[in-house]
Design an enzyme around this catalytic site. Structure first.
Site, PDB file in Angstrom:
ATOM      1  N   ILE A  32       2.780   2.121  -3.918  1.00  0.00           N
ATOM      2  CA  ILE A  32       3.474   1.712  -5.020  1.00  0.00           C
ATOM      3  C   ILE A  32       4.015   0.431  -5.062  1.00  0.00           C
ATOM      4  CG2 ILE A  32       5.671   2.887  -5.226  1.00  0.00           C
ATOM      5  CD1 ILE A  32       5.055   3.796  -8.064  1.00  0.00           C
ATOM      6  N   ASN A  87       6.041   4.858  10.271  1.00  0.00           N
ATOM      7  CA  ASN A  87       7.379   4.776  10.195  1.00  0.00           C
ATOM      8  C   ASN A  87       7.811   6.305  10.781  1.00  0.00           C
ATOM      9  OD1 ASN A  87       7.815   2.231   9.467  1.00  0.00           O
ATOM     10  ND2 ASN A  87       7.649   2.859   7.179  1.00  0.00           N
ATOM     11  N   HIS A 100       2.881  10.479   6.879  1.00  0.00           N
ATOM     12  CA  HIS A 100       1.849   9.388   6.385  1.00  0.00           C
ATOM     13  C   HIS A 100       1.565   8.197   7.223  1.00  0.00           C
ATOM     14  CE1 HIS A 100       5.843   8.534   4.781  1.00  0.00           C
ATOM     15  NE2 HIS A 100       5.528   6.975   4.622  1.00  0.00           N
TER      16      HIS A 100
HETATM   17  P1  AMP Z   1       7.981   5.281   4.209  1.00  0.00           P
HETATM   18  O1  AMP Z   1       9.177   4.256   4.031  1.00  0.00           O
HETATM   19  O2  AMP Z   1       7.317   4.939   5.656  1.00  0.00           O
HETATM   20  O3  AMP Z   1       8.687   7.002   4.276  1.00  0.00           O
HETATM   21  O4  AMP Z   1       6.952   5.284   3.256  1.00  0.00           O
HETATM   22  C1  AMP Z   1       7.004   5.874   1.975  1.00  0.00           C
HETATM   23  C2  AMP Z   1       5.987   4.774   1.112  1.00  0.00           C
HETATM   24  O5  AMP Z   1       5.793   5.697  -0.162  1.00  0.00           O
HETATM   25  C3  AMP Z   1       6.845   3.496   0.720  1.00  0.00           C
HETATM   26  O6  AMP Z   1       6.085   2.458   1.097  1.00  0.00           O
HETATM   27  C4  AMP Z   1       6.649   3.767  -0.972  1.00  0.00           C
HETATM   28  O7  AMP Z   1       6.471   2.477  -1.475  1.00  0.00           O
HETATM   29  C5  AMP Z   1       5.677   4.697  -1.266  1.00  0.00           C
HETATM   30  N1  AMP Z   1       5.752   5.314  -2.591  1.00  0.00           N
HETATM   31  C6  AMP Z   1       6.802   6.059  -2.900  1.00  0.00           C
HETATM   32  N2  AMP Z   1       6.486   6.619  -4.032  1.00  0.00           N
HETATM   33  C7  AMP Z   1       5.194   6.274  -4.272  1.00  0.00           C
HETATM   34  C8  AMP Z   1       4.229   6.694  -5.553  1.00  0.00           C
HETATM   35  N3  AMP Z   1       4.617   7.514  -6.426  1.00  0.00           N
HETATM   36  N4  AMP Z   1       3.042   6.296  -5.378  1.00  0.00           N
HETATM   37  C9  AMP Z   1       2.547   5.535  -4.247  1.00  0.00           C
HETATM   38  N5  AMP Z   1       3.628   5.239  -3.204  1.00  0.00           N
HETATM   39  C10 AMP Z   1       4.857   5.638  -3.241  1.00  0.00           C
END
Ligand code: AMP
Length: 115
Positions: A32, A87, A100
């Site tokens: 996102i 991460n 992820h």
């Molecule tokens: P991390 O910071 O490695 O845990 O990555 C989490 C990721 O999830 C971040 O890059 C966010 O931008 C992404 N994220 C959070 N909420 C959403 C959502 N609703 N749809 C798509 N990506 C998301």
């Protein structure tokens, strides 16, 4: 039980997001808040594993499935080359504790590893 993760809620259709690909155990969405021209997330359907270390120890076949789906998506979205980022831990920038992989490509930002 704790609350389902944001990714589990997306998988269940409780939060709007397009699932752009899926395999038996893994699915993919667009991040996102993209950090590169192509920024996808590849996610196991189970939220049992908080990070890639737990996943590698507990379900290495799912980790391999994630890498394979990342490669397939990169072929479609980036021309083939990509960066795969996990991460691991809050101090390293992890905010969602449902493992992820970030699939980054299409021209990476300056100042990142490898520049
Ligand atoms: P991390 O910071 O490695 O845990 O990555 C989490 C990721 O999830 C971040 O890059 C966010 O931008 C992404 N994220 C959070 N909420 C959403 C959502 N609703 N749809 C798509 N990506 C998301």
């Amino acid at each position: 039980m704790s609350e389902p993760s944001i990714f589990t809620r997306i998988l269940r259709g409780e939060i709007p997001s397009e699932i752009i690909a899926e395999t038996e155990n893994v699915f993919a969405i667009r991040d996102i808040a993209p950090q590169a021209p192509v920024h996808l997330l590849v996610i196991p359907k189970t939220e049992q594993y908080r990070n890639v270390v737990e996943l590698a120890a507990g379900a290495p076949a799912i980790l391999a499935e994630m890498v394979a789906l990342a490669n397939t998506l990169a072929a479609e979205h980036t021309g083939g080359d990509f960066r795969l980022v996990f991460n691991t831990g809050a101090e390293a920038g992890q905010t969602v504790f449902h493992v992820h992989a970030h699939v980054l490509g299409g021209g990476l930002p300056e100042g990142t590893l490898g520049d």
